[in-house]
Design a protein around this motif. Sequence first.
Motif, PDB file in Angstrom:
ATOM      1  N   PRO A   3      50.794 -23.092  88.489  1.00 30.48           N
ATOM      2  CA  PRO A   3      50.429 -22.356  87.279  1.00 30.48           C
ATOM      3  C   PRO A   3      49.253 -22.950  86.508  1.00 30.48           C
ATOM      4  O   PRO A   3      48.615 -22.254  85.722  1.00 30.48           O
ATOM      5  N   ALA A   4      48.932 -24.191  86.728  1.00 32.55           N
ATOM      6  CA  ALA A   4      47.798 -24.803  86.031  1.00 32.55           C
ATOM      7  C   ALA A   4      46.464 -24.387  86.639  1.00 32.55           C
ATOM      8  O   ALA A   4      45.469 -24.229  85.934  1.00 32.55           O
ATOM      9  N   THR A   5      46.440 -24.191  87.957  1.00 32.45           N
ATOM     10  CA  THR A   5      45.189 -23.855  88.641  1.00 32.45           C
ATOM     11  C   THR A   5      45.204 -22.465  89.261  1.00 32.45           C
ATOM     12  O   THR A   5      44.176 -22.001  89.732  1.00 32.45           O
ATOM     13  N   MET A   6      46.342 -21.822  89.289  1.00 36.29           N
ATOM     14  CA  MET A   6      46.542 -20.507  89.891  1.00 36.29           C
ATOM     15  C   MET A   6      46.324 -20.542  91.412  1.00 36.29           C
ATOM     16  O   MET A   6      46.104 -19.540  92.049  1.00 36.29           O
ATOM     17  N   ALA A   7      46.382 -21.741  92.007  1.00 39.04           N
ATOM     18  CA  ALA A   7      46.155 -21.924  93.437  1.00 39.04           C
ATOM     19  C   ALA A   7      47.446 -21.709  94.220  1.00 39.04           C
ATOM     20  O   ALA A   7      48.536 -22.060  93.776  1.00 39.04           O
ATOM     21  N   SER A   8      47.295 -21.145  95.405  1.00 36.72           N
ATOM     22  CA  SER A   8      48.425 -20.958  96.308  1.00 36.72           C
ATOM     23  C   SER A   8      48.873 -22.312  96.830  1.00 36.72           C
ATOM     24  O   SER A   8      48.048 -23.163  97.151  1.00 36.72           O
ATOM     25  N   LYS A   9      50.169 -22.511  96.923  1.00 43.41           N
ATOM     26  CA  LYS A   9      50.700 -23.748  97.497  1.00 43.41           C
ATOM     27  C   LYS A   9      50.762 -23.670  99.018  1.00 43.41           C
ATOM     28  O   LYS A   9      50.854 -24.685  99.684  1.00 43.41           O
ATOM     29  N   LYS A  10      50.699 -22.463  99.575  1.00 45.50           N
ATOM     30  CA  LYS A  10      50.820 -22.280 101.023  1.00 45.50           C
ATOM     31  C   LYS A  10      49.485 -22.077 101.731  1.00 45.50           C
ATOM     32  O   LYS A  10      49.378 -22.341 102.917  1.00 45.50           O
ATOM     33  N   CYS A  11      48.480 -21.600 101.003  1.00 44.60           N
ATOM     34  CA  CYS A  11      47.189 -21.293 101.621  1.00 44.60           C
ATOM     35  C   CYS A  11      46.061 -21.927 100.799  1.00 44.60           C
ATOM     36  O   CYS A  11      45.664 -21.375  99.766  1.00 44.60           O
ATOM     37  N   PRO A  12      45.547 -23.073 101.213  1.00 43.08           N
ATOM     38  CA  PRO A  12      44.476 -23.737 100.465  1.00 43.08           C
ATOM     39  C   PRO A  12      43.263 -22.820 100.293  1.00 43.08           C
ATOM     40  O   PRO A  12      42.882 -22.093 101.210  1.00 43.08           O
ATOM     41  N   GLY A  43      39.121 -19.454  88.200  1.00 44.45           N
ATOM     42  CA  GLY A  43      37.688 -19.679  88.382  1.00 44.45           C
ATOM     43  C   GLY A  43      37.300 -21.130  88.231  1.00 44.45           C
ATOM     44  O   GLY A  43      36.530 -21.668  89.023  1.00 44.45           O
ATOM     45  N   ARG A  44      37.836 -21.776  87.195  1.00 37.89           N
ATOM     46  CA  ARG A  44      37.544 -23.208  86.991  1.00 37.89           C
ATOM     47  C   ARG A  44      38.055 -24.038  88.163  1.00 37.89           C
ATOM     48  O   ARG A  44      37.378 -24.936  88.654  1.00 37.89           O
ATOM     49  N   ALA A  45      39.266 -23.735  88.611  1.00 43.02           N
ATOM     50  CA  ALA A  45      39.862 -24.498  89.725  1.00 43.02           C
ATOM     51  C   ALA A  45      39.082 -24.258  91.022  1.00 43.02           C
ATOM     52  O   ALA A  45      38.816 -25.193  91.780  1.00 43.02           O
ATOM     53  N   ALA A  46      38.692 -23.016  91.286  1.00 43.83           N
ATOM     54  CA  ALA A  46      37.935 -22.704  92.505  1.00 43.83           C
ATOM     55  C   ALA A  46      36.574 -23.373  92.511  1.00 43.83           C
ATOM     56  O   ALA A  46      36.062 -23.771  93.564  1.00 43.83           O
ATOM     57  N   ALA A  47      35.983 -23.523  91.326  1.00 37.71           N
ATOM     58  CA  ALA A  47      34.671 -24.153  91.220  1.00 37.71           C
ATOM     59  C   ALA A  47      34.757 -25.676  91.214  1.00 37.71           C
ATOM     60  O   ALA A  47      33.740 -26.358  91.234  1.00 37.71           O
ATOM     61  N   GLY A  48      35.991 -26.190  91.147  1.00 40.67           N
ATOM     62  CA  GLY A  48      36.180 -27.639  91.150  1.00 40.67           C
ATOM     63  C   GLY A  48      36.049 -28.267  89.776  1.00 40.67           C
ATOM     64  O   GLY A  48      35.888 -29.475  89.661  1.00 40.67           O
ATOM     65  N   ALA A  49      36.117 -27.464  88.730  1.00 34.95           N
ATOM     66  CA  ALA A  49      35.983 -27.969  87.353  1.00 34.95           C
ATOM     67  C   ALA A  49      37.324 -28.054  86.665  1.00 34.95           C
ATOM     68  O   ALA A  49      37.434 -27.770  85.488  1.00 34.95           O
ATOM     69  N   GLU A  50      38.359 -28.464  87.373  1.00 34.51           N
ATOM     70  CA  GLU A  50      39.712 -28.510  86.808  1.00 34.51           C
ATOM     71  C   GLU A  50      39.801 -29.456  85.653  1.00 34.51           C
ATOM     72  O   GLU A  50      39.580 -30.559  85.606  1.00 34.51           O
TER      73      GLU A  50
END
Length: 50
Positions: A3-12, A43-50
């Motif tokens: 929930p902090a990055t909205m990233a999938s845990k199963k598919c990087p 968007g921030r997480a995908a860009a690496g600006a977490e």
Amino acid sequence: MNPATMASKKCPGLYFAGEVLDIDGYTGGFNLQAAWATGAAAGRAAAGAE
């Protein structure tokens, strides 16, 4: 999903945002604030600006 990055845990490299999350708001209808906030987080997480 993280929930902090909205990233999938199963598919990087896969991020979720907006209506795909199926968030229910108290007022019903479209939940624009949730869409904007999750989009910004993803968007921030995908860009690496977490």
